[in-house]
Design a protein around this motif. Structure first.
Motif, PDB file in Angstrom:
ATOM      1  N   LEU A 160      21.202 104.305  54.104  1.00  0.00           N
ATOM      2  CA  LEU A 160      22.486 104.847  53.668  1.00  0.00           C
ATOM      3  C   LEU A 160      23.583 103.778  53.706  1.00  0.00           C
ATOM      4  O   LEU A 160      24.453 103.724  52.839  1.00  0.00           O
ATOM      5  CB  LEU A 160      22.886 106.030  54.546  1.00  0.00           C
ATOM      6  CG  LEU A 160      22.066 107.316  54.383  1.00  0.00           C
ATOM      7  CD1 LEU A 160      22.439 108.312  55.469  1.00  0.00           C
ATOM      8  CD2 LEU A 160      22.272 107.936  53.014  1.00  0.00           C
ATOM      9  N   PHE A 164      23.593 102.776  49.426  1.00  0.00           N
ATOM     10  CA  PHE A 164      24.451 103.821  48.882  1.00  0.00           C
ATOM     11  C   PHE A 164      25.861 103.272  48.738  1.00  0.00           C
ATOM     12  O   PHE A 164      26.300 102.446  49.542  1.00  0.00           O
ATOM     13  CB  PHE A 164      24.478 105.046  49.804  1.00  0.00           C
ATOM     14  CG  PHE A 164      23.241 105.909  49.722  1.00  0.00           C
ATOM     15  CD1 PHE A 164      23.296 107.169  49.137  1.00  0.00           C
ATOM     16  CD2 PHE A 164      22.024 105.467  50.224  1.00  0.00           C
ATOM     17  CE1 PHE A 164      22.175 107.970  49.068  1.00  0.00           C
ATOM     18  CE2 PHE A 164      20.887 106.255  50.158  1.00  0.00           C
ATOM     19  CZ  PHE A 164      20.959 107.517  49.573  1.00  0.00           C
ATOM     20  N   GLN A 166      29.583 103.031  49.300  1.00  0.00           N
ATOM     21  CA  GLN A 166      30.367 103.440  50.462  1.00  0.00           C
ATOM     22  C   GLN A 166      31.562 104.274  50.005  1.00  0.00           C
ATOM     23  O   GLN A 166      32.511 103.761  49.431  1.00  0.00           O
ATOM     24  CB  GLN A 166      30.847 102.207  51.227  1.00  0.00           C
ATOM     25  CG  GLN A 166      29.724 101.257  51.633  1.00  0.00           C
ATOM     26  CD  GLN A 166      28.741 101.899  52.601  1.00  0.00           C
ATOM     27  OE1 GLN A 166      29.111 102.340  53.682  1.00  0.00           O
ATOM     28  NE2 GLN A 166      27.480 101.959  52.210  1.00  0.00           N
ATOM     29  N   LEU A 170      29.530 109.685  51.345  1.00  0.00           N
ATOM     30  CA  LEU A 170      28.481 109.085  52.159  1.00  0.00           C
ATOM     31  C   LEU A 170      28.699 109.381  53.641  1.00  0.00           C
ATOM     32  O   LEU A 170      27.738 109.609  54.384  1.00  0.00           O
ATOM     33  CB  LEU A 170      28.433 107.572  51.928  1.00  0.00           C
ATOM     34  CG  LEU A 170      27.389 106.804  52.746  1.00  0.00           C
ATOM     35  CD1 LEU A 170      25.991 107.303  52.421  1.00  0.00           C
ATOM     36  CD2 LEU A 170      27.492 105.309  52.474  1.00  0.00           C
ATOM     37  N   THR A 174      25.866 111.186  55.790  1.00  0.00           N
ATOM     38  CA  THR A 174      25.310 110.502  56.957  1.00  0.00           C
ATOM     39  C   THR A 174      25.368 111.402  58.183  1.00  0.00           C
ATOM     40  O   THR A 174      24.394 111.495  58.947  1.00  0.00           O
ATOM     41  CB  THR A 174      26.081 109.195  57.231  1.00  0.00           C
ATOM     42  OG1 THR A 174      25.977 108.338  56.093  1.00  0.00           O
ATOM     43  CG2 THR A 174      25.516 108.476  58.446  1.00  0.00           C
TER      44      THR A 174
END
Length: 268
Positions: A160, A164, A166, A170, A174
């Motif tokens: 992540l 991914f 940011q 996210l 997470t």
């Protein structure tokens, strides 16, 4: 595009993407307090200045030290910013899976890879570096999503953080993934069989892919859209603002309406 109540029940029974059903965290209990505290500080400074002026009318008051100017800290670039070599660029929409396709299998889940298109490097245990093309975007989307599904919590968090985009979504994803994976080991997660994709839109800086799975227990093809962005020389998954992988959730897909990767021998 929505799904029927029956399909939603199927998804729940199959245990699809437990980390996608996330809560929206809009704002927080500390924001109003911060604003009022700021006004209190300003009021206090005005009172101090007034007292100085009364005590020393012939001298200009010494300005109170103001707050330090706000600074914006840019997150350090992920490892992929410097490790991915220059790639072949293309805008051609693939009509078939890669000619050199191979499959990575883990805990009963399998997904396609290509030595030519990606991933072409593994950095700190994370497979990355995909071709700057629609085919590369599709492979990046399926690789990043599937690898996140089939690893432990610590490795998922690493994926992540590096693969991914940011953003606020996210952060939400997470937190939810960490909570869910803490009680759900990789071997206990149930996913559909990865079978194909469709390029819904493509620009050099962003692509939207429909990833298709097959559920043999009910003979159904389902798909969900994933957005990837070209950042620091590689494709990264971009979640929605509320932490979802897909804007529309799962939809039923016509078996003839997508491009097949190839049926992996590990899932026949």
């Amino acid at each position: 595009m929505g799904t029927s109540k029956k399909n939603r029940q199927h998804k729940h029974e199959a245990g699809q993407r437990p980390w996608r059903d996330v809560s929206t965290f809009a704002g927080g209990p500390g924001q109003k307090w911060t604003r009022w505290a700021s006004w209190g500080v300003v009021g206090g400074l005005l009172l101090v200045c007034a007292a100085i002026w009364v005590a020393f009318p012939d001298r200009a008051p010494t300005p109170a030290a103001g707050p330090a100017p706000a600074t914006t800290t840019k997150p350090s670039a992920p490892a992929s910013a410097s490790v991915c070599p220059a790639t072949v660029e293309s805008t051609e929409i693939p009509q078939a899976g890669p000619a050199d396709i191979s499959w990575t299998a883990l805990y009963g889940n399998a997904w396609p890879t290509s030595a030519a298109i990606g991933p072409t490097k593994t950095v700190d245990g994370i497979a990355q570096c995909f071709q700057h093309s629609p085919a590369g975007a599709a492979l990046a989307a399926v690789n990043i999503i599937q690898s996140t599904r089939t690893v432990d919590t610590v490795t998922a968090q690493k994926i992540l953080a590096t693969q991914f985009v940011q953003n606020a979504g996210l952060e939400t994803a997470t937190a939810e993934l960490t909570k869910t994976y803490a009680t759900q080991p990789p071997e206990g997660r149930v996913w559909g069989r990865v079978v194909g994709f469709k390029v819904e839109s493509y620009r050099p800086d962003q692509a939207v892919l429909l990833l298709v799975e097959y559920w043999p227990q009910r003979g159904q093809y389902t798909g969900y859209d994933v957005t990837v962005a070209w950042v620091d020389g590689d494709w990264k998954v971009q979640l929605t603002s509320d932490g979802q992988t897909s804007r529309n959730g799962d939809i039923t897909v016509d078996p003839t309406g997508f491009t097949r990767w190839e049926t992996p021998a590990t899932t026949r």
